[in-house]
Design a protein around this motif. Structure first.
Motif, short mmCIF file in Angstrom:
data_model
loop_
_atom_site.label_atom_id
_atom_site.label_comp_id
_atom_site.label_asym_id
_atom_site.label_seq_id
_atom_site.Cartn_x
_atom_site.Cartn_y
_atom_site.Cartn_z
N SER A 1 0.82 -1.21 0.00
CA SER A 1 0.00 0.00 0.00
C SER A 1 0.86 1.26 0.00
N ALA A 2 2.06 1.20 0.56
CA ALA A 2 2.92 2.38 0.61
C ALA A 2 3.32 2.84 -0.78
N TYR A 3 3.41 1.92 -1.72
CA TYR A 3 3.86 2.27 -3.08
C TYR A 3 2.73 2.85 -3.94
N LYS A 4 1.51 2.81 -3.44
CA LYS A 4 0.40 3.37 -4.22
C LYS A 4 0.53 4.88 -4.39
N ALA A 5 1.31 5.49 -3.50
CA ALA A 5 1.52 6.94 -3.60
C ALA A 5 2.56 7.30 -4.65
N PHE A 6 3.24 6.30 -5.21
CA PHE A 6 4.29 6.59 -6.18
C PHE A 6 3.68 7.16 -7.46
N ARG A 7 4.24 8.26 -7.93
CA ARG A 7 3.82 8.88 -9.17
C ARG A 7 5.06 9.16 -10.01
N PRO A 8 5.16 8.53 -11.19
CA PRO A 8 6.33 8.80 -12.04
C PRO A 8 6.35 10.24 -12.49
N GLN A 9 7.53 10.76 -12.75
CA GLN A 9 7.66 12.14 -13.20
C GLN A 9 7.02 12.33 -14.57
N PRO A 10 6.42 13.48 -14.82
CA PRO A 10 5.84 13.73 -16.15
C PRO A 10 6.93 13.75 -17.21
N HIS A 11 6.55 13.53 -18.44
CA HIS A 11 7.53 13.48 -19.53
C HIS A 11 8.30 14.79 -19.64
N SER A 12 9.57 14.68 -19.66
CA SER A 12 10.44 15.85 -19.83
C SER A 12 11.76 15.33 -20.37
N TRP A 13 12.68 16.24 -20.60
CA TRP A 13 14.00 15.80 -21.06
C TRP A 13 14.62 14.91 -19.98
N PRO A 14 15.08 13.71 -20.34
CA PRO A 14 15.57 12.76 -19.34
C PRO A 14 16.74 13.30 -18.54
N LEU B 1 8.36 8.45 -1.06
CA LEU B 1 6.94 8.16 -0.89
C LEU B 1 6.35 9.05 0.21
N GLN B 2 5.10 8.81 0.57
CA GLN B 2 4.42 9.64 1.55
C GLN B 2 4.30 8.99 2.92
N ASP B 3 4.45 7.67 2.99
CA ASP B 3 4.33 6.94 4.25
C ASP B 3 5.53 7.26 5.13
N VAL B 4 5.29 7.95 6.25
CA VAL B 4 6.40 8.41 7.09
C VAL B 4 7.16 7.24 7.72
N SER B 5 6.43 6.17 8.06
CA SER B 5 7.09 5.01 8.64
C SER B 5 8.03 4.37 7.61
N ALA B 6 7.56 4.25 6.37
CA ALA B 6 8.38 3.67 5.30
C ALA B 6 9.60 4.54 5.03
N ILE B 7 9.40 5.86 5.02
CA ILE B 7 10.52 6.79 4.77
C ILE B 7 11.59 6.64 5.84
N ALA B 8 11.17 6.60 7.10
CA ALA B 8 12.13 6.48 8.20
C ALA B 8 12.92 5.17 8.11
N LYS B 9 12.23 4.08 7.80
CA LYS B 9 12.91 2.78 7.68
C LYS B 9 13.92 2.79 6.54
N ALA B 10 13.52 3.36 5.40
CA ALA B 10 14.42 3.38 4.24
C ALA B 10 15.63 4.28 4.49
N ALA B 11 15.40 5.44 5.11
CA ALA B 11 16.52 6.35 5.40
C ALA B 11 17.51 5.69 6.34
N HIS B 12 17.00 4.99 7.35
CA HIS B 12 17.89 4.30 8.28
C HIS B 12 18.64 3.18 7.56
N ALA B 13 17.97 2.49 6.63
CA ALA B 13 18.62 1.42 5.87
C ALA B 13 19.72 1.97 4.97
N ILE B 14 19.53 3.18 4.45
CA ILE B 14 20.57 3.81 3.63
C ILE B 14 21.82 4.03 4.48
N GLY B 15 21.62 4.52 5.71
CA GLY B 15 22.76 4.71 6.60
C GLY B 15 23.46 3.40 6.92
N ASP B 16 22.67 2.34 7.18
CA ASP B 16 23.25 1.03 7.50
C ASP B 16 24.06 0.47 6.34
#
Length: 524
Positions: free
Chosen positions: A319-332, A426-441
């Motif tokens: 459900s956390a990934y349902k907030a994902f929105r790809p960027q609109p078309h633009s120069w890559p 994403l928008q899920d604050v719990s998911a963001i905190a977990k991922a940010a901590h995993a980046i540090g690890d």
């Protein structure tokens, strides 16, 4: 050795038994050997392995299930098994002769007869716990079974190990087997230089049953069996390899084992198994992933896993990934935000802006390998997020063992880095905190730090320092602290106006300054 005129007491007895006792299971309907775990029954949460050569014995004890008591005089002729009567009459007919075959295990009987008896009882035990109960009702039978592990006959030794495997699948009898010295004899048997793959498989399956019990895992540690078990992860026989991976998966549930397992060289072997793409390795990959996730709970061993090219990823729910929105078309642009350079000369086909590959002749426009890997990872993860296949709700919950860590998974570093960067957007604050901590690890070396930088993590983490959720700010500060060990990342932070942002954050009275002290020390 027996000559052609030899007639044993067992042979004469078998001649008087009904057709049920002389039936031999068919070999022609055997399942593929690579599907080992699919042939397991569960008794009180413990695995009971149904031998792949006897599918007719795999039915359960009720309903349509039929019990076969398999006689061994005809065991080698390949004749089809016979179904006789109703399930009730089958059980009664079989149990009537169990005592006879148990008595034939006696040390005073002929070796050939003991071999026939142990094979018959092994096959009969595949009928389920009721059949095992009937065998175990005779005092002293477990000691007779264990004694046959020393038999010079490979067939008798395999049958003894197979019967012990089935008996130890029941907790009550597992304790009886341990008290009778089954574990030590199994260890001694598996160390034999002349052991066959079949005996090895059955011995390992018995050890697997022992490893389910946390108290017995410590006996495994004290028996010097860890090194052989880890060595079996490289065995040529895929069935042996699969059982060894399952044992390792259970052993990693006890954190006190981690040091010994790592010292035995288990991490490179598990990584190799996880990266094997063969379809027959599906279960092995699952067990290897479970083991690596458990080992990664220790920071030092997690660093070793990252050095092998794998990243631990938090499972945040589909459900956390349902907030994902790809960027609109633009120069890559590259994942770190820098734009892909436009061609200085137009294509004669009129497709310069559509087909970026047309600018390959311009050497200065070619991206380096780090940017290419970041683009590959981003494309893979964004595609999975768009189609709803990036994470399933049951993922991580199919692990064996109730103590299993089902909050993380393991991915190759290219996909893992991109997945973590995607989650912090994403928008899920719990998911963001977990991922940010995993980046540090995961930022344990220069390669991983620069990989996160190329994937666009620095800019996102700096923005998260201003997030209104305190755990998100703390996790972001932790990630930036670990990333800032690289001079390239520090330069990137300065380019992104990170120093000014950090000063503003420190001036904010709501900011927990102690959480940002290290990162500001590195970057100001």
């Amino acid at each position: 050795q027996h000559d052609a005129t030899h007639t044993s007491p067992l042979s004469g007895t078998l001649a008087m038994l009904p057709a049920l006792a002389a039936a031999s299971p068919t070999l022609r309907t055997s399942r593929p050997v690579s599907r080992l775990r699919r042939n397991h029954r569960h008794h009180h949460g413990v695995h009971l392995h149904l031998h792949h050569r006897f599918p007719s014995l795999a039915a359960d004890g009720g309903g349509r299930g039929r019990f076969l008591l398999v006689g061994t005089c005809a065991a080698s002729d390949g004749s089809a098994g016979q179904d006789v009567g109703s399930p009730e009459s089958m059980a009664n007919s079989g149990s009537a002769y169990v005592g006879l075959f148990v008595r034939m295990l006696g040390l005073d009987n002929d070796a050939h007869d003991r071999e026939h008896a142990i094979c018959t009882l092994w096959h009969y035990s595949l009928g389920g716990q009721k059949c095992i109960d009937e065998i175990m009702q005779f005092p002293g039978c477990i000691s007779l079974i264990i004694s046959l592990l020393k038999s010079e006959s490979a067939r008798a030794c395999e049958a003894a190990a197979g019967l012990l495997h089935n008996i130890t699948s029941v907790k009550l009898y597992r304790d009886v087997a341990i008290e009778s010295g089954a574990m030590e004899e199994i260890f001694s048997c598996i160390r034999k230089s002349t052991i066959t793959p079949e005996i090895k498989e059955q011995c390992l399956c018995t050890i697997w049953n022992f490893s389910v019990d946390e108290k017995l895992r410590y006996k495994l540690l004290g028996s010097d069996m860890l090194i052989p078990i880890v060595r079996f992860l490289d065995d040529e026989d895929i069935k042996v390899k699969e059982v060894a991976a399952s044992i390792t998966s259970y052993l990693t549930l006890s954190h006190s084992y981690h040091g010994a397992l790592v010292e035995a060289g288990v991490i490179p072997k598990l990584v190799h198994l996880l990266q094997t793409k063969d379809n027959d390795y599906k279960i092995i990959r699952k067990e290897a992933r479970s083991s690596l996730v458990e080992l990664s709970t220790d920071d030092s061993y997690h660093a070793l896993i990252v050095d092998q090219g794998l990243v631990r990823i938090p499972l945040v729910g589909s459900s956390a990934y349902k907030a994902f929105r790809p960027q609109p078309h633009s120069w890559p642009s590259f994942p770190d935000g820098s734009e892909i350079q436009r061609s200085s000369r137009p294509s004669k086909y009129g497709a310069t802006e559509l087909l970026l590959g047309l600018i390959l002749n311009e050497k200065k426009a070619e991206p380096d390998e780090a940017k290419i890997n970041a683009m590959i990872g981003r494309s893979n993860q964004q595609f999975l997020a768009r189609v709803g296949a990036i994470e399933f709700d049951y993922e991580g919950k199919e692990q064996s063992g109730s103590q299993r860590n089902d909050h993380h998974t393991i991915l190759p570093w290219i996909d893992g880095v991109a997945r973590l960067v995607l989650i912090i957007g994403l928008q899920d604050v719990s998911a963001i905190a977990k991922a940010a901590h995993a980046i540090g690890d995961a930022s344990v070396n220069e390669h991983m730090r620069t990989s996160f930088m190329e994937a666009g993590a620095v800019k996102s983490l700096l923005q998260l320092l201003m997030h209104n959720d305190v755990p998100v700010r703390e996790a972001s500060a932790y990630a930036l602290e670990k990333l800032s060990g690289s001079s390239k990342v520090c330069e990137k932070i300065r380019v992104e106006d990170g120093r000014e942002l950090l000063v503003n954050v420190l001036k904010d009275s709501d900011t927990p300054v102690e959480q940002l002290e290290k990162v500001t020390t590195h970057n100001l």
